[in-house]
Design a protein around this motif. Structure first.
Motif, PDB file in Angstrom:
ATOM      1  N   ALA A 150      -2.833 -18.447   7.459  1.00 31.91           N
ATOM      2  CA  ALA A 150      -2.135 -19.315   8.148  1.00 31.91           C
ATOM      3  C   ALA A 150      -2.409 -20.889   7.698  1.00 31.91           C
ATOM      4  O   ALA A 150      -3.860 -21.217   7.354  1.00 31.91           O
ATOM      5  N   ASN A 203       1.961 -20.462   0.795  1.00 36.95           N
ATOM      6  CA  ASN A 203       2.867 -19.858   0.136  1.00 36.95           C
ATOM      7  C   ASN A 203       2.397 -19.369  -0.937  1.00 36.95           C
ATOM      8  O   ASN A 203       2.764 -18.083  -1.633  1.00 36.95           O
ATOM      9  N   ARG A 261       0.396 -16.204  -0.061  1.00 36.64           N
ATOM     10  CA  ARG A 261       1.198 -14.976   0.642  1.00 36.64           C
ATOM     11  C   ARG A 261       1.986 -14.342  -0.795  1.00 36.64           C
ATOM     12  O   ARG A 261       2.118 -12.981  -0.808  1.00 36.64           O
ATOM     13  N   TRP A 295      -1.776 -12.126   0.307  1.00 37.57           N
ATOM     14  CA  TRP A 295      -2.789 -12.409   1.224  1.00 37.57           C
ATOM     15  C   TRP A 295      -1.870 -12.850   2.511  1.00 37.57           C
ATOM     16  O   TRP A 295      -0.868 -13.726   2.408  1.00 37.57           O
ATOM     17  N   TRP A 296      -2.515 -12.747   3.677  1.00 35.82           N
ATOM     18  CA  TRP A 296      -1.801 -13.420   4.782  1.00 35.82           C
ATOM     19  C   TRP A 296      -2.730 -14.470   5.471  1.00 35.82           C
ATOM     20  O   TRP A 296      -3.680 -14.003   6.106  1.00 35.82           O
TER      21      TRP A 296
END
Length: 72
Positions: free
Chosen positions: A27, A17, A20, A24-25
């Motif tokens: 995972a 979180n 993001r 930035w993306w």
């Protein structure tokens, strides 16, 4: 060549979180690991030096560190 590295953090959700929210993306590592600790998956293949420096700085900020360093 693809560069992938699981990076252990202070909690996947908080790190994901935080990154993001800085654009930035990334995972959470849960789906990429069979039986290891929490981590964040970051692919850096397309980053140039300026973007890599920004990612390192943002990642350090999210982790609460005072200085970003790159050990490669």
């Amino acid at each position: 060549m693809r560069s992938r590295q699981g990076v252990q953090g202070r909690g996947e959700s908080a790190v994901v979180n935080g990154l993001r929210s800085r654009g930035w993306w990334v995972a959470a590592g849960a789906r990429f690991r069979p039986a290891s600790g929490q981590g964040v998956r970051i692919t850096t293949t397309e980053l140039g030096p300026p973007e890599a420096a920004r990612l390192a700085s943002d990642f350090a900020a999210v982790l609460g560190e005072s200085e970003a360093t790159y050990g490669g």
